[in-house]
Each structure stands twice: as structure tokens, then as C-alpha cells.
Design a protein around this motif. Structure first.
Motif, short mmCIF file in Angstrom:
data_model
loop_
_atom_site.label_atom_id
_atom_site.label_comp_id
_atom_site.label_asym_id
_atom_site.label_seq_id
_atom_site.Cartn_x
_atom_site.Cartn_y
_atom_site.Cartn_z
N THR A 7 0.80 -1.23 0.00
CA THR A 7 0.00 0.00 0.00
C THR A 7 0.83 1.28 0.00
OG1 THR A 7 -0.20 -0.13 2.41
CG2 THR A 7 -1.96 -1.14 1.10
N ALA A 8 2.14 1.17 0.22
CA ALA A 8 3.00 2.35 0.19
C ALA A 8 4.44 1.89 -0.03
CB ALA A 8 2.89 3.15 1.48
N VAL A 9 5.28 2.81 -0.48
CA VAL A 9 6.67 2.49 -0.79
C VAL A 9 7.61 3.52 -0.18
CG1 VAL A 9 6.13 1.30 -2.95
CG2 VAL A 9 6.57 3.76 -2.98
N ARG A 10 8.85 3.09 0.05
CA ARG A 10 9.91 4.00 0.48
C ARG A 10 11.07 3.83 -0.49
NH1 ARG A 10 14.62 4.70 3.33
NH2 ARG A 10 14.66 6.54 4.64
N TYR A 11 11.57 4.96 -1.00
CA TYR A 11 12.66 4.95 -1.97
C TYR A 11 13.99 5.27 -1.29
CZ TYR A 11 9.22 4.84 -5.71
OH TYR A 11 8.20 4.46 -6.55
N ASP A 12 15.08 4.92 -1.97
CA ASP A 12 16.41 5.31 -1.49
C ASP A 12 16.56 6.83 -1.63
OD1 ASP A 12 16.68 5.59 -4.24
OD2 ASP A 12 18.58 4.53 -4.34
N GLU A 13 17.68 7.36 -1.16
CA GLU A 13 17.89 8.81 -1.17
C GLU A 13 17.83 9.41 -2.58
OE1 GLU A 13 21.45 9.85 0.93
OE2 GLU A 13 20.76 8.91 2.78
N HIS A 20 11.87 -0.22 0.87
CA HIS A 20 10.90 -0.86 1.78
C HIS A 20 9.48 -0.64 1.26
CE1 HIS A 20 14.44 -0.27 4.32
NE2 HIS A 20 14.01 -1.34 4.98
N VAL A 21 8.58 -1.48 1.72
CA VAL A 21 7.17 -1.35 1.36
C VAL A 21 6.29 -1.56 2.60
CG1 VAL A 21 7.43 -2.06 -1.05
CG2 VAL A 21 7.03 -3.79 0.69
N LEU A 96 1.76 4.38 -5.99
CA LEU A 96 1.57 4.17 -4.56
C LEU A 96 2.20 5.30 -3.77
CD1 LEU A 96 2.27 0.35 -4.09
CD2 LEU A 96 0.07 1.52 -4.20
N LYS A 97 1.58 5.67 -2.67
CA LYS A 97 2.11 6.77 -1.87
C LYS A 97 3.45 6.37 -1.22
CE LYS A 97 -0.19 5.73 2.48
NZ LYS A 97 -0.97 6.21 3.57
N GLU A 98 4.24 7.38 -0.89
CA GLU A 98 5.52 7.15 -0.25
C GLU A 98 5.38 7.30 1.26
OE1 GLU A 98 9.07 8.99 -1.85
OE2 GLU A 98 7.94 9.43 -3.68
N PHE A 99 6.25 6.60 2.00
CA PHE A 99 6.30 6.75 3.45
C PHE A 99 7.74 6.92 3.89
CE2 PHE A 99 6.96 2.21 3.00
CZ PHE A 99 7.85 1.89 4.03
N LYS A 100 7.92 7.48 5.07
CA LYS A 100 9.25 7.68 5.66
C LYS A 100 9.42 6.73 6.83
CE LYS A 100 9.97 11.39 3.15
NZ LYS A 100 10.64 11.25 1.91
N LEU A 101 10.63 6.28 7.08
CA LEU A 101 10.91 5.42 8.23
C LEU A 101 11.14 6.26 9.46
CD1 LEU A 101 13.17 2.58 6.84
CD2 LEU A 101 10.81 2.43 7.54
#
Length: 101
Positions: A7-13, A20-21, A96-101
Motif C-alpha cells: 500500500t506504500a513504498v519507500r525509496y532510497d535517497e 521498503h514497502v 503508490l504513496k511514499e512513506f518515511k521510516l
């Protein structure tokens, strides 16, 4: 086989690939979707490659208050996640929306 939604993704810098997802367990029998868990892209790719679990994209429908399942996720190359089997070796999970850790 177990079913999950991404439902969401995290990209590298550099925003060049997914790191991550957010994964949510989909219970077909009870028609429920669980809380989000953070998983690495590599772990999800491994589960797909070994046919241990199925993954689909999903987006929250604010009108009906349910998760709408989308496209099935495939592995491209060794560990890239994609909904499109166009042969391009890169992550591609649509909008998909992005999220932060």
C-alpha cells in the motif's frame, strides 16, 4: 498461498529504487485487511520468487473506506518489484504513496 497488499513504498535517497514497502495481510475468507507492516523490497521479492505469497498493489478508497486491490506484483531481474512485465529492470509500483521510516 498467503495474499498481501502493498500500500506504500519507500525509496532510497536518490529515488532510484524502492527500499521498503508497507505490506498488509489480506484475509479472503473474512474479507479483512490487516495493519501495515514494513518489509524490505528484497524480502518481498524473495517471497514472490519462491511462490510463498502473492502480492498486489492496493489504494485506500476514501469514499467506501476499503482497500481497493490493484495489479499483481512481479519480480523483475533479481529483486526489483513491478506490476508491469515490460522487461525493464527497475522498480515500478505505479502511483503508490511514499512513506518515511
Amino acid at each position: 498461498m498467503t495474499d498481501y497488499y502493498v500500500t506504500a513504498v519507500r525509496y532510497d535517497e536518490k529515488k532510484s529504487h524502492i527500499t521498503h514497502v508497507h505490506v498488509r495481510h489480506r484475509n479472503r475468507a473474512e474479507l479483512t485487511v490487516g495493519a501495515a507492516m514494513v518489509s524490505s523490497r528484497e524480502f518481498v521479492a524473495n517471497l514472490i520468487s519462491t511462490e510463498t505469497a502473492n502480492f498486489r498493489t492496493a489504494v485506500w478508497n476514501t469514499d467506501t473506506k476499503v482497500w481497493n486491490g490493484g495489479e499483481r506484483i512481479h519480480v523483475v531481474g533479481e529483486s526489483f518489484l513491478s506490476t508491469d512485465r515490460n522487461g525493464q529492470v527497475k522498480d515500478n509500483l505505479g502511483e503508490l504513496k511514499e512513506f518515511k521510516l
